[in-house]
Design an enzyme around this catalytic site. Structure first.
Site, short mmCIF file in Angstrom:
data_model
loop_
_atom_site.label_atom_id
_atom_site.label_comp_id
_atom_site.label_asym_id
_atom_site.label_seq_id
_atom_site.Cartn_x
_atom_site.Cartn_y
_atom_site.Cartn_z
N ARG A 90 -33.85 -82.57 1.07
CA ARG A 90 -33.00 -83.23 2.06
C ARG A 90 -31.68 -83.77 1.51
O ARG A 90 -30.91 -84.36 2.25
CB ARG A 90 -33.74 -84.36 2.79
CG ARG A 90 -34.98 -83.90 3.49
CD ARG A 90 -35.39 -84.84 4.60
NE ARG A 90 -35.50 -86.19 4.13
CZ ARG A 90 -35.10 -87.26 4.83
NH1 ARG A 90 -34.58 -87.11 6.03
NH2 ARG A 90 -35.24 -88.47 4.34
N ASP A 91 -31.42 -83.61 0.21
CA ASP A 91 -30.13 -84.07 -0.31
C ASP A 91 -29.64 -83.13 -1.40
O ASP A 91 -29.20 -83.56 -2.47
CB ASP A 91 -30.25 -85.50 -0.85
CG ASP A 91 -28.89 -86.19 -0.99
OD1 ASP A 91 -27.91 -85.72 -0.37
OD2 ASP A 91 -28.80 -87.20 -1.71
N LEU A 92 -29.71 -81.84 -1.12
CA LEU A 92 -29.25 -80.83 -2.07
C LEU A 92 -27.72 -80.79 -2.03
O LEU A 92 -27.13 -80.38 -1.03
CB LEU A 92 -29.83 -79.47 -1.71
CG LEU A 92 -29.81 -78.39 -2.79
CD1 LEU A 92 -30.65 -78.80 -3.98
CD2 LEU A 92 -30.34 -77.08 -2.22
#
Length: 757
Positions: free
Chosen positions: A135-137
């Site tokens: 969710r935070d690539l």
């Protein structure tokens, strides 16, 4: 960056050396373990320590990071989420972040860009197989290590089967790299949200800009949700794949496994960007060209009306779009990625003309239409044998893996992933016992081996049992499956040898590396009695390397192991009776041991472009008795999975190519294109050498000239195009047992295989 006034001198008993960086939630420090191994410690800012909601998030981060610790992430070393000021320690990964690399040197291209794309897709595959959504690539969460990209910072990740925790009133993430659903419905975000983020990362890596960049974060968010990406500067060979990743609807995007299928056949030189849409002759063009002319065109909608409320943002929808003949092709693909992927795989199997479809199955071009050949007759088939298939349940249903097996008389002993070991009848596939592992497995670690009366495998600690050893070698009674003994195991063999082999069976003894990676320990396999302990040479770490009835050690300096860049390894003999190490024999350049021939250890020299492994360009032979080292250049650089069978070195490529090499001269004996893409290492049978992929597809080749003897169809939904996998085929007399993805096993008569349709 040196420590500042006010920084702690130690955290959790780990002395701090430097400040690596700071962010909104915490500061990261460089520290050392007692053995001197560098680690990174994330210390949460004091102001968040009293925030119950934040503590829940941090506990989730620690759990997620433990769950995915592996080859593509930073392994968790220690953590204290309940401390007054919470912290987590992970393995320190030297290297710039992707953001730093692009800022310093500009966009990537060619092999570097291709390797990044494949490495990130492999990372997502492992993260998603562990049941986690990152969710935070984003560029600052990708570290370019010497072994390939590593994904870090699971601060807002979640388990795929859990509800998302969002801090009150906020959408958490980085808009230029977030998916549309993450901006609109963060509680419904799944694994394909990460695939969208990966698509934005690849655009950023290729161009230095994101596909939805804008001066305003609110305009960026609007464009992510409603506008087409800017892909004009992306190399044409990559653009079609990125286009699929950036579909607005999650179901229109490939999974991480499917993405790897698409990426594996990209050319090393990705070519130039084109300005007239998707470039010709690449993956998506061949699969979708008939549909391009009828794709609808959305008309520009009304101006966006972004509304800001603290860190929360909402984006008004555009007006209904008109359609027309000049629309971007990707709108036509929404919801239709499955047919596209099927067409892509079909095209990839043809291999640009290297293989042709013909009656009766898939054959090789240039064979003149010859019928498949039979394998040389071998042992008799066991009475009552019928082909069988079996799935072995492990300790972690959320992490299906692959097994590896050894045959002993009429029994198969298999292990890998969350299966420590299982005993299966080679006759009918019935299971007699299974020992399970509760923790997250290390990729590539399978069964250790088996003696006459003992089976040895790996067990990994559960996330909620931090007091247990992270990894253990476990001995089980071969008849009953009863646990006999266990010992903590080190895990540096991959860094030293390039192979996941932290323990080996030699005769009736098992040799392991201790948990501190400081010595070899030899035990009688059944009783566990210690035969000897031998410390590694000062300043070095070693891994066991079996060579027939001999045992060797491959060693490297602590500095090279810590830097994950072993370029000056040494080979030493190991006295099997006493453990005494012989003198070092230097092997120049990075090399991986593949087997033995003529009493010599055979290694392949790695060819690297920067930190990226591109293949093998030389063969090295080490005579342990005379300490003589000889080298030969290979005629070219061979990319793929190396291995050795019956005195021949083989390299099997991602797209189905197989090359046979003479270990004494480096001469190519033959090369063939097969339909088994990403085959694991070779296994020798009677008059045949076998290669198999994670799908369970097998090809048998003649060891003399590479002639195709037969091939089977896929049997499981596994990844193709993989590299570095250990052999999946086990020869049990005339029976062939094949390991495939999802802990599945298939067995059939090697003289009467299920032919490819």
């Amino acid at each position: 960056m040196s420590l500042r006034v006010g920084d702690p001198v130690e955290i959790g008993g780990y002395p701090l050396e430097a400040r690596l960086g700071t962010g909104g939630m915490g500061t990261v420090f460089l520290a050392r373990t007692d053995s001197g191994r560098p680690i990174a410690i994330k210390l949460i800012h004091q102001q968040f320590a009293a925030d119950d909601e934040f503590r829940i998030r941090f506990r989730q981060e620690v759990a997620a990071a433990r769950r995915v610790s592996g080859a593509f992430t930073a392994a968790v070393v220690d953590a204290a989420p309940e401390a007054g000021q919470p912290w987590m320690a992970t393995a320190f990964i030297p290297g710039d972040t992707l953001a730093q690399r692009i800022a310093a040197d500009g966009p990537l291209d060619g092999a570097e860009l291709r390797n990044l794309a494949i490495g990130l897709a492999e990372a997502l595959r492992d993260i998603h197989r562990a049941g986690v959504v990152h969710r935070d690539l984003k560029p600052s969460n990708v570290v370019l290590s010497s072994e390939g990209p590593r994904v870090i910072d699971f601060g807002i990740s979640r388990a795929a089967d859990q509800q998302t925790l969002t801090m009150t009133g906020r959408v958490i993430g980085t808009p230029p790299f977030m998916s549309p659903e993450q901006l609109q419905e963060p509680r419904g975000v799944g694994p394909r949200s990460d695939v969208f983020s990966l698509g934005t990362l690849l655009v950023y890596s290729a161009t230095g800009r994101g596909p939805f960049d804008s001066d305003s974060p609110y305009m960026t968010a609007y464009q992510v949700v409603h506008e087409e990406p800017s892909l004009g500067a992306v190399p044409s060979a990559l653009r079609a794949i990125v286009d699929l990743c950036l579909d607005k609807e999650p179901e229109g995007r490939p999974s991480a496994d499917e993405l790897l299928v698409l990426l594996r056949d990209l050319p090393a030189d990705l070519g130039e960007a084109e300005t007239n849409g998707v470039g010709p002759g690449r993956v998506r063009d061949m699969a979708t060209q008939p549909h391009l002319a009828e794709a609808p065109t959305p008309a520009p909608g009304d101006p966006p009306v972004p509304v800001a409320d603290g860190d929360r943002m909402s984006v008004s929808p555009p007006a209904p779009a008109a359609s027309g003949p000049g629309a971007p092709a990707r709108r036509r693909l929404r919801g239709g990625v499955r047919p596209v992927l099927a067409a892509v795989v079909a095209v990839a199997m043809i291999g640009g003309g290297a293989a042709v479809l013909k009656a009766g199955g898939v054959g090789e071009g240039g064979e003149g239409g010859k019928a498949e050949s039979a394998v040389t007759p071998g042992p008799a088939l066991p009475d009552g044998f019928e082909p069988w298939a079996r799935t072995v349940e492990g300790g972690r249903e959320d992490i299906p893996d692959e097994l590896r097996c050894v045959a002993r008389a009429d029994a198969l002993f298999c292990g890998g992933g969350s299966v420590v070991a299982t005993r299966i009848s080679a006759l009918d596939g019935t299971s007699e016992w299974t020992a399970k592992s509760p923790g997250v497995p290390v990729q590539g670690l399978h069964l250790v081996g088996a003696t006459r009366d003992t089976v040895l495998g790996y067990r990994f600690a559960a996330e909620d049992a931090p007091q247990d050893p992270p990894a253990e070698v476990v001995a089980l009674d071969a008849v009953t499956g009863r646990e006999l003994w266990s010992v903590p195991s080190g895990a540096q063999s991959t860094a030293v040898t390039g192979l996941t082999r932290d323990a080996v069976v030699t005769g009736s003894v098992v040799v392991t590396v201790d948990a501190a990676n400081s010595r070899f320990e030899a035990r009688e396999a059944h009783s566990g009695d210690v035969a000897w302990r031998t410390a590694f040479p000062a300043g070095s770490q070693c891994a066991p390397v079996p060579m027939g009835t001999q045992l060797l050690a491959m060693c490297a300096t602590d500095a090279e192991v810590d830097a994950l860049e072993v370029r000056h390894p040494t080979i030493r003999t190991v006295d099997r009776a006493t453990g005494e190490l012989g003198g070092p024999v230097a092997v120049d350049g990075p090399a991986v041991p593949v087997g033995a021939a003529g009493g010599r250890l055979v290694l392949l020299q790695e060819h690297r472009e920067g930190a990226a492994l591109t293949g093998y360009d030389g063969v090295v032979r080490v005579d342990p008795a005379s300490r003589e080292v000889t080298r030969s250049r290979l005629p070219k650089t061979y990319g793929g999975t190396p291995g050795m069978a019956d005195g021949t070195v083989y390299v099997s490529g991602r797209t189905g190519s197989v090359a046979a090499l003479d270990p004494a001269t480096g001469r190519e004996k033959w090369s063939r294109q097969t339909e088994v893409e990403g085959a694991s290492g070779p296994v020798a049978g009677t008059g045949a050498v076998y290669f198999s992929s994670a799908t369970g597809r097998v090809v048998a080749l003649s060891p003399d000239d590479g002639r195709r003897l037969w091939a089977t169809d896929p049997r499981a939904d596994g990844l193709t195009g993989e590299q570095g996998a250990s052999p999946r085929v086990t020869v049990a007399g005339r029976v062939l047992v094949v390991a495939a993805d999802g802990n599945t096993l298939f067995a059939f008569d090697g003289q009467n295989p299920p032919r490819s349709r």
